[in-house]
Scaffold this active site. Sequence first.
Site, PDB file in Angstrom:
ATOM      1  N   GLY A 414       0.817  -1.198   0.000  1.00 48.04           N
ATOM      2  CA  GLY A 414       0.000   0.000   0.000  1.00 48.04           C
ATOM      3  C   GLY A 414       0.857   1.256   0.000  1.00 48.04           C
ATOM      4  O   GLY A 414       1.949   1.294  -0.587  1.00 48.04           O
ATOM      5  N   SER A 415       0.395   2.281   0.703  1.00 51.39           N
ATOM      6  CA  SER A 415       1.000   3.610   0.577  1.00 51.39           C
ATOM      7  C   SER A 415       2.382   3.766   1.203  1.00 51.39           C
ATOM      8  O   SER A 415       3.037   4.781   0.982  1.00 51.39           O
ATOM      9  CB  SER A 415       0.058   4.657   1.177  1.00 51.39           C
ATOM     10  OG  SER A 415      -1.134   4.728   0.417  1.00 51.39           O
ATOM     11  N   VAL A 416       2.864   2.779   2.004  1.00 49.19           N
ATOM     12  CA  VAL A 416       4.244   2.891   2.495  1.00 49.19           C
ATOM     13  C   VAL A 416       5.227   2.744   1.342  1.00 49.19           C
ATOM     14  O   VAL A 416       6.419   3.008   1.485  1.00 49.19           O
ATOM     15  CB  VAL A 416       4.556   1.847   3.600  1.00 49.19           C
ATOM     16  CG1 VAL A 416       3.793   2.156   4.868  1.00 49.19           C
ATOM     17  CG2 VAL A 416       4.298   0.425   3.127  1.00 49.19           C
TER      18      VAL A 416
END
Length: 677
Positions: A414-416
Site C-alpha cells: 500500500g501507501s508505504v
Amino acid sequence: MKKKKMVYIAMGIGAIIIPLIISMVILFRYNKANKPEDKLSEYMNLLNSKEYEAMYDMIDNESKGKISKEDFILKNKNIYEGIQANDIKIEVKNVLKQGNEASIDYETSMNTSAGDLSFSNNISLDRESGKKYNIKWNSKVIFPELGDNEKVKVNETKARRGDILDRNQIPLATDGNSADVGIIPGKLGDNKEKSIQKIATILGISVEYINSKLNMSYVKNDMFIPIKVIADGDERVYKLLEIPGIMVNNKDARIYPLNVQAAHLTGYVQNINAEELEKNKGAEYTKSSVIGKTGLEKIYENKLRGIDGVEIYIQDKDGKKKTSIISKAVKNGSNVKLTIDSNMQSLLYKELENDKGASVAMNPDTGEVLALVSAPGYDPNDFVMGLSDDKWKSLNEDINKPLYNRFQSNVAPGSVFKPITAVIGVDSAKIDPNINKNISGLSWQKDSSWGNYFVTRVSAYGGDSNLLNALVYSDNIYFAKAALDIGKDIFKDKLNSFGFGEKIPFEYGLYNSQFATDGQFKTDVQLADSGYGQGEILLNPVHLASIYTLFQNEGNILTPYIEYKESEKSKVWKANVVSKEAENTVLQDLIQVVKNPSGTGHQAYIDGLTIAGKTGTAEIKLSQTDTEGTELGWFVGMTTNKAPNNLLVVTMAEDVKNRGGSHYVVPKVKKALETIK
C-alpha cells in the site's frame, strides 16, 4: 577267458575309482564353495542387518551349550545398539585351516557413538565332515578384550548447546532444566483410574495416552514411566505431586525465555529424526542428538550445536573399568550474539499480540535489526517438551495461523511504497516536487481506454497537488500519475536496483520482494497502481526497512544484519541508488507526514524527536468493486535526529478494515519510538 576276466577287473576298479573321483570332485567343489572366510562375512552381514537370531544359528553346538539364544540375542543387541554401531566392515588378513577347523585373522571397522573404531581380531570355526563351518563363539568375537562375564558400557558427557543471546547478553534460547513428569505404576494405589484421570486433566493429555504408556510390554510396577515434560517451576508440579504414583525428575531442556514473543525468530530444537541423521551422516550426530528445526536454531545449527563426549569401555565382573575401547572429548557449542534487543522484541510483540501481523525494528544508521516479530506466535518450549497431538492439531487448524512467519513473507505494501515512487521520480527528474498536478475529485483515469477502472483516493485536500501534499495526505491519484510519468522502463530498472527480485542479504531467509509476477509492467493500469503500492507489488518487511535506510544514508541502502558486531559499522547493500538531493527532498516531506497536524502519520508525533513516517493501507480484494475484501494496515516510522542510535520501525497488521486502516497501526509504532531518548 583271461581277457574277459581282465575286463571284469577293470570294470570293478572303475566302479570303485570313478565314484571316488566324483566324490573328490564334489568335495573339492564343496570346500571351495564353503570357505570359512565366507562364513565370517555372512555373519557380519547379518550383524549389520541386526538379524541376531540368524547369527545364533551360525554358531557351533559347543557355543550354544554355553549361551542360550535369548541371552545371545540380548547381549549382541545391547552392545552393538548401545554403542550405536553401524557400517561394520571386516578385512580378512589370514586364514589357517587344519582338518575341520579354521582360524581367521581379520580387521574390523565400524562407526560408533564415539566415532570410527577399528581393531584386530581372530575367530575360530569348525565343522563336522561334509558339513558347513560354524563359528566357535564367545564374547571375544564382539571385542577381543571382552570376557564372557564382562559388560560393555557407554559413558556420555552431555555437551552444552550454545546460547542465543540478545545484544545485552540476555538469553533468547539457552540450556536449562525442565520437569520430567512420570508415573510409578505400582504406586498408583487402589484408585488407579481416578488418579490417571486427574493426571490427564492437569497435564492436558488424554487418559488413553497415559494408559498406552503404562501398558507397554516392558513396563514393570517399580519403573519410572515418563509421561510429559513441563517447564521447571510450573505450578502444576505441586498439584501433580499430591497424586499417588507421580514422580517428577529434573531434565535438561532447551529453554526459550521470551516464549511466544520471539518464537518465529528463535525457532526451536527437537530430537533428530532418521532422515536428518542420514542427511548429516559423518557430522557426529547420534540418535540422542537434538537439532535446530526452525528459525535461528536451524540457521546457526553448526555454530550452536555441541558434540557430546563419549567413552565406550569394558567393565569387569566387579563393576570396575577394565579397558577403554574408544573415547571422544566433549565439545560445547558456541554462543550466538544477536543485534536483537529483547525489550524491543517484547514491546512490539505485545503491541501485536491480539492481531495478525509483523514488526521489524532496525537501526537505520547501521542496519542492525533490533526486533523481528510475527504475531500470533506459538510457545517454542512446547515443541521441546513434547507437543500433544491435540495441541499440534489446534496450532495447524487455528485460523490465525500462529505457525505462519509473517516477517519472513511478502505482502502488498500500500501507501508505504509511495516514498519509493517519490524518490525514484525525483532522482530521475520525472517528478518535479513543486509542480501542481491539479488533481480534483476522488477518482481518476488516464483515458477512456481504462474502461470502468478508476484510481481512487480517500479525500480531496486544499492546496496544490504537489509532492509534499501528496505524501502528507497520501494521495493515490498523484502517485498513479507519477508512476506513469516515470515510465515502465525507468521504474522497472530503478526497482531492480533497489533489490526487488533479489535474495535479501540477511542471515534469516526471507521471501524476495517483487513489483510484478513476471518482472514486467504489462499495462498502464498495473504501472499506475504500482505507484501507490498496489498492482502486483509485494514487499518483505525487512526489505522495506532496508529501503527506508536510504533516507538516512545519502541514497545508500544498508545491508540488514542480525548477528552482533562489536564495531557496529554499517555495510552498504545497494550504493547510490538515488542522489543525496533526491532522498533529502523526500525525507523532509516524510517528516511533515508526522509533524503536520493534517499528516496521515501525525498520531506518531513525539515532542523532541524528529520523525519521518508513512502510513499505508493495502487493499486485498478480487476486483475494484469487491466490498468483501480485507485491508492491511502499515506504518513506517523513523527518528532522524538521534544518530547513531536512531530507530526505524515497520509494522503491519492484517484485517484493519473498519478498525481505522493504517491509523490502527500508528500508535503501535509510536510506542517503540518513544523508547528513544
